[in-house]
Design an enzyme around this catalytic site. Structure first.
Site, PDB file in Angstrom:
ATOM      1  CB  SER B 154      -0.855   0.536   1.500  1.00  0.00           C
ATOM      2  OG  SER B 154      -1.595   0.762   1.107  1.00  0.00           O
ATOM      3  NE  ARG B 224      -8.178   1.602  11.854  1.00  0.00           N
ATOM      4  CZ  ARG B 224      -7.247   0.881  11.254  1.00  0.00           C
ATOM      5  NH1 ARG B 224      -6.494   1.958  10.396  1.00  0.00           N
ATOM      6  NH2 ARG B 224      -6.450   0.018  11.600  1.00  0.00           N
ATOM      7  CG  ASP B 322      -6.251  -3.446  -3.070  1.00  0.00           C
ATOM      8  OD1 ASP B 322      -7.183  -3.512  -3.361  1.00  0.00           O
ATOM      9  OD2 ASP B 322      -5.013  -3.834  -2.904  1.00  0.00           O
ATOM     10  CG  HIS B 355      -5.559  -1.868  -0.039  1.00  0.00           C
ATOM     11  ND1 HIS B 355      -4.996  -2.020  -0.625  1.00  0.00           N
ATOM     12  CD2 HIS B 355      -5.121  -1.758   1.210  1.00  0.00           C
ATOM     13  CE1 HIS B 355      -3.809  -0.774  -0.384  1.00  0.00           C
ATOM     14  NE2 HIS B 355      -4.140  -0.738   0.926  1.00  0.00           N
ATOM     15  CG  ASP B 356      -6.996  -5.664   5.156  1.00  0.00           C
ATOM     16  OD1 ASP B 356      -6.312  -4.581   5.342  1.00  0.00           O
ATOM     17  OD2 ASP B 356      -8.274  -5.385   6.504  1.00  0.00           O
TER      18      ASP B 356
END
Lengths: 387, 387
Positions: B154, B224, B322, B355-356
């Protein structure tokens, strides 16, 4: 100046309902108003009425203008008018502000007759089923037993689908556009972030901000900014804004948190505008109605079973770049309708604009709507005689 | 208890730098600290050092534990350790907290020596280039002339790429994972909503909240929650949470704005946890560094030209689900590197986690990293002698 194919100057009307309405939650509204507009003429046998259901931030002002120099026609003016795809020469079109809305229909900012104070936090949470029930009362009020069609995009499409479920004998055609049979976890997540932005705004006052003379503007602004991201496709944002700098002097950057990119400027503008116009309690309730909509919930998730009593014919439309309510979600609806041997037309429109595409005058999309609506059979002999 | 292939108990160190650092914005930091950890042994010719760059909310604690009963190992502990894909028997691994961070390195909450007050709003906006420059000073501090590799996912991948640009002779391999050559308009939009949630929080006090004894917890929480939506794929959220109700008694709904769905519960938990731990000024600066990263900016958008002086070899990895930094963005990097006749391995990993995924121990993904890292040639004769 008004265009040739505009419905022209329009004015909202208010229907007052004195009979208590019991909601799905069990709450009872002792009385309520619905604000609505109509376009075109109801024919003699009242067979040409089309109800338009609005989405999250919509209202009753679907088409036309309020005065000659009005720069903001109704939100679906490109669709509704004489010789437009939803042709007001043929149809009698009804737009309303949903119950719980903030454009004149009874909502959280209305006065609760029992307390003579704004409902605020005590205004009930509504569901799509509740809206459809209230819309059926509006149809009664207008003397309409059966609607030729119910039309809606997004949350409006959920209402169109629910109509065919709740009142199978009162709607002949459901036009379900850019919609879904329920929200995904990601959809719920976006709604929840928006709600939390509003609820944690110190000026929300647990929903009773009216009494404090403030509005939770910061939270509503964030909610709207976030919403706009989900209404557009990644590609459409890229094409419209890309990485273009707002105040470009060479490639000189500011290195601060003011607006640097056009994208930021657009979002702030949209957020500020909305926060000055829309009611936060309505926003909360609209998103919760979206979350709750799930006809298959009491059928073990089997949408086909849930739709077993539906009788209407359908046009279902989705847009390829819509990642909020993707074509796959529309296909779930189509499959469930076909499982029940219903007549369904389905169009997956190639469009770049994401979820917002349902509001845009894309020629292919409008041709599909026009073609479908043209084929709906209504008895307009008398109406045509008048014209 | 520690696993067999853990780096074991670790402790952070602090490097102090007294020489003023001029940032890309023109601002000058008179002095600064960088907190870092190392794992494994630096070999005799100092050819086995690997720098790990963290993403938005990461820090220097990459692997290992702080005490025997520590339940939270470093954030990339599944990757880094003896016999793990990034093998600390072979490599000397460095993790640091980036400048402007909130885990010990100098940032907005640090004391500005000139005023003896927290920097707060006066702490400069940093760029990926600035971070790489400060990391090069840390390499100097450790006596390392050339890094065997710089690894990051990232925003960390952007730093890995920038290393090969800023210091072409000081890095042999760049491992650029789940990254992009710049942010899309949609990426910038998500960052902007997060920033606006923080900045408009009444307890932000223009960034000088330290003096008021408060933190903009509401805004940080919203930021968040929103971030988490973009870290996961729609499908992963669906699989993990779906429409599952939190307090399910039959299908009884609450009809309010409390937690109704598991999805909401998860987001609130993540938001609350983060808001109690992370510094809002750091969050703002991390997102702005993401926005600004754009090596091609001064090359008319031509990334191939921008990378003309790069000498490193590369492993580029992306994940199919992602949507934050899609495989297409990684392929842009690969194309530009290949245009410069550089040696590039590219893997597009089929993974559901969005994405994680770059943080997860997917066997295929880890095998790719292991294989690439195994082939990196370092002179560990002496190190092996010691072991």
């Amino acid at each position: 100046m008004l265009e040739n194919n505009s419905v022209g100057l329009v004015a909202p009307q208010t229907a007052h309902f004195d009979t208590p309405l019991t909601l799905k939650s069990g709450a009872v509204l002792p009385q309520f108003d619905l604000v609505f507009e109509t376009y075109g003429q109801l024919n003699a046998d009242k067979s040409n009425a089309v109800l338009i259901c609005h989405a999250l931030s919509g209202n009753h002002h679907v088409a036309g203008k309020y005065h000659e120099s009005d720069k903001n026609p109704g939100w679906w003016d490109n669709l509704v008018g004489p010789d437009k795809p939803l042709d007001t020469n043929k149809f009698f079109v009804i737009g309303l502000n949903n119950l719980g809305g903030c454009h004149g229909s009874t909502g959280a900012s209305s006065i609760n007759p029992a307390t003579q104070q704004p409902w605020g936090s005590t205004f009930p949470v509504l569901t799509v089923e509740d809206w459809v029930n209230s819309q059926a009362l509006l149809a009664d009020y207008l003397g309409i037993e059966q609607l030729a069609a119910v039309v809606g995009g997004s949350l409006g499409g959920m209402q169109a689908l629910q109509w065919t479920l709740s009142y199978p004998d009162r709607v002949k055609h459901g036009l379900v556009i850019a919609s879904a049979p329920n929200l995904t976890a990601q959809n719920i997540a976006f709604n929840e972030v928006a709600r939390q932005a509003i609820i944690t705004d110190p000026e929300f006052h647990n929903g009773d901000y009216y009494a404090h003379g403030v509005v939770p503007r910061r939270g509503l602004r964030i909610a709207r900014m976030l919403g706009h991201i989900t209404y557009l496709s990644d590609d459409a944002m890229g094409a419209k804004f890309g990485r273009t700098l707002k105040n470009k002097v060479g490639n000189q950057l500011q290195y601060n948190f003011d607006v640097e990119f056009e994208m930021e400027s657009y979002l702030r503008y949209q957020g500020d505008k909305f926060a000055g116009e829309f009611d936060a309690n309505t926003y909360l309730r609209m998103t919760r109605a979206l979350d709750y909509f799930d006809p298959a919930l009491n059928y073990d998730g089997d949408l086909s079973k849930a739709l077993a009593n539906v009788k209407a014919q359908f046009l279902v439309v989705s847009f390829t770049s819509d990642w909020r309510f993707s074509p796959a979600r529309s296909r779930e609806i189509v499959k469930a309708l076909l499982d029940n041997e219903l007549t369904v037309s389905y169009a997956e429109v190639t469009a770049a604009h994401g979820h917002d595409a349902f509001l845009m005058p894309d020629p292919h999309y409008h041709a599909i709507l026009r073609s479908y609506l043209n084929k709906i059979d209504v008895n307009n002999t008398k109406l045509r005689g008048v014209v």
